[in-house]
Design a protein around this motif. Structure first.
Motif, PDB file in Angstrom:
ATOM      1  N   ASN A  19       0.825  -1.205   0.000  1.00  0.00           N
ATOM      2  CA  ASN A  19       0.000   0.000   0.000  1.00  0.00           C
ATOM      3  C   ASN A  19       0.859   1.255   0.000  1.00  0.00           C
ATOM      4  O   ASN A  19       0.595   2.199  -0.738  1.00  0.00           O
ATOM      5  CB  ASN A  19      -0.938   0.016   1.206  1.00  0.00           C
ATOM      6  N   ARG A  23       1.003   3.911  -3.205  1.00  0.00           N
ATOM      7  CA  ARG A  23       0.616   5.316  -3.003  1.00  0.00           C
ATOM      8  C   ARG A  23       1.753   6.270  -3.333  1.00  0.00           C
ATOM      9  O   ARG A  23       1.524   7.359  -3.853  1.00  0.00           O
ATOM     10  CB  ARG A  23       0.130   5.521  -1.575  1.00  0.00           C
ATOM     11  N   SER A  31      -5.331   2.187  -3.485  1.00  0.00           N
ATOM     12  CA  SER A  31      -5.151   1.346  -2.315  1.00  0.00           C
ATOM     13  C   SER A  31      -5.229  -0.101  -2.787  1.00  0.00           C
ATOM     14  O   SER A  31      -6.061  -0.436  -3.626  1.00  0.00           O
ATOM     15  CB  SER A  31      -6.271   1.633  -1.305  1.00  0.00           C
TER      16      SER A  31
END
Length: 103
Positions: A19, A23, A31
């Motif tokens: 994650n 990002r 996500s």
């Protein structure tokens, strides 16, 4: 120091790191989450149908192009294998494919 990392801990660590990496690379709108049942089944010989394939859910707040999906898939495939070698090299199983679900 011949202890292996529990599978549940490997799963949690892998999800958090993936994650963070997604990002940072592709933006805050993404996500990802590994499918826990598939992850455990691949490593405990419960299911041999799609061995070495992980199921990953991709949650996004905006539309995604096929080009972006392909980039994300290759990125995840590389980092899943790299992280699994680092976290649990004794029980390492190479992931050869990712089955994605867009949420």
């Amino acid at each position: 120091m011949n202890q292996t990392t529990p599978l549940s801990n490997v799963y949690v660590i892998l999800n958090k790191v993936l994650n963070t990496l997604i990002r940072r690379k592709f933006g805050e709108q993404y996500s990802v989450r590994l499918n826990s049942l598939c992850f455990i089944a691949n490593r405990t010989d419960v299911c041999r149908f799609q061995y070495f394939t992980e199921k990953i859910g991709l949650k996004t707040k905006k539309p995604v192009t096929f080009y972006e999906l392909n980039l994300i898939k290759e990125f995840l495939l590389f980092y899943i294998n790299s992280l699994l070698i680092c976290i649990d090299s004794k029980n390492y199983v190479e992931v050869t494919n990712i089955e994605g679900v867009i949420i």
